[in-house]
Design an enzyme around this catalytic site. Structure first.
Site, PDB file in Angstrom:
ATOM      1  CG  ASP A 218     -12.021  38.651 -40.825  1.00  0.00           C
ATOM      2  OD1 ASP A 218     -12.203  38.624 -39.760  1.00  0.00           O
ATOM      3  OD2 ASP A 218     -11.046  39.668 -41.854  1.00  0.00           O
ATOM      4  CG  HIS A 256       1.759  42.002 -41.128  1.00  0.00           C
ATOM      5  ND1 HIS A 256       2.581  43.151 -42.165  1.00  0.00           N
ATOM      6  CD2 HIS A 256       0.285  41.635 -41.179  1.00  0.00           C
ATOM      7  CE1 HIS A 256       0.835  44.078 -41.857  1.00  0.00           C
ATOM      8  NE2 HIS A 256       0.120  43.488 -41.878  1.00  0.00           N
TER       9      HIS A 256
END
Length: 350
Positions: A218, A256
């Site tokens: 991340d 998304h």
């Protein structure tokens, strides 16, 4: 004629109820948020049996009559339930729903509710019509002055809230993956979780499949505060630049957040990170219109509204839309497996 008139009266009656639910729809989430912030479910869980309003107000430091009004509302909606304690006293007990509000519960959704009901995340919905008109910034930028990613980096408290909220979903979705399609992880020796946050999803996977070496990937400021876990390496970086190499890439509720162009860029970087002969990308995301009779279909459509409010170009995708971005990213084939969650598992092969 009489039957038509009766149906019309019934429809009018139903509409009258429905419209009031829209008028005051925000009250339900406000009352549930209140209960979470006060720690009502936690107090009842720790007490081990139903609690009277007096006991609850003492334990929580609340004003009894106001607490009673909130509990009366939540009992009506079956969030909590009333049970007799003695001949003249009633106590409040947990239901399967309010057990999801216990902060440290296995399937707790408390942090996700607190995240999505906080002012930072709610205010963008007031700008949704402007987004549909395509005027100006995204709703989140209009409300908070910058995009969600920059806001998170500048506000560690909110970033932590997002990580905790995503961990809530991981504790629901990952067990559903493990139970519904464990074969997805057969033969994998290493797995990189792109956008893995605090590592909850990867921790659950490595516990279930201990032969897998995990990489929690991340942004640097995210992994800097991620907990350490045996078998998992926390790595900071930018998925638009480079993804650590592994047998497979895992992406849960990441794609998304982005438009098609950005999705294709991310997927190309993921394809570069895996072996051409046996590698794959495992996507855990909603697939619209795939499960017509699924009780969670409303949630997939709701999530699409959330993406419109919180991201610049993010959206939930249909099977056809997933096929487009995967093909454009260079994947030759893919499969979709439904699980007992709002997401499906998409396996994409180079």
């Amino acid at each position: 004629m009489g039957d038509v008139k009766v149906r019309g009266v019934e429809e009018d009656s139903r509409v009258e109820v429905d419209i009031w639910n829209y008028v005051f729809g925000y009250v339900k989430i406000a009352a549930v948020k209140c209960a979470i912030e006060l720690g009502v479910a936690d107090a009842i869980e720790n007490h081990g049996c139903p609690m009277t309003v007096s006991e609850l107000s003492t334990a929580l430091g609340c004003e009894p009559s106001r607490l009673y009004r909130v509990m009366r509302f939540l009992v009506h909606y079956q969030v909590f339930k009333e049970e007799p304690i003695s001949q003249d006293s009633i106590g409040y007990a947990l239901t399967p729903l309010s057990r999801r509000l216990v902060r440290d519960g296995d399937k707790s959704m408390a942090a996700l509710i607190l995240l999505l009901s906080c002012p930072v995340m709610l205010q963008p919905f007031n700008n949704l019509s402007a987004r549909v008109l395509d005027s100006g910034d995204s709703p989140f930028e209009a409300a908070n002055g910058t995009d969600i990613w920059s806001y998170n980096e500048a506000n560690p408290g909110h970033s932590k809230l997002i990580d905790e909220g995503m961990a809530c979903d991981a504790r629901v979705a990952v067990p559903a993956i493990i139970e519904g399609c464990p074969q997805v992880f057969d033969g994998l020796e290493s797995l990189v979780d792109v956008g893995g946050g605090n590592g909850t999803a990867l921790t659950l996977l490595v516990k279930a499949f201990p032969w897998i070496r995990g990489i929690n990937f991340d942004l640097p400021y995210v992994v800097a505060v991620a907990p350490k876990f045996d078998g998992i390496e926390n790595v900071g970086g930018d998925m638009f630049e480079c993804v650590p190499k592994a047998d497979a890439v895992f992406l849960k509720w990441v794609l998304h957040d982005w438009g098609d162009e950005e999705c294709i860029k991310i997927l190309k970087k993921c394809r570069e990170a895996i072996p051409k002969d046996k590698g794959k990308v495992i996507i855990v995301d909603a697939v619209l219109e795939e499960h017509k009779d699924d009780k969670l279909d409303f949630l997939r459509l709701t999530l699409d509204m959330v993406m419109m409010a919180h991201t610049n170009k993010g959206k939930e995708r249909s099977f056809k839309e997933w096929s487009h971005v995967l093909k454009e990213a260079g994947f030759t084939r893919f499969s979709v497996k439904p699980i007992h969650a709002v997401q499906s598992v998409i396996e994409a092969y180079p």
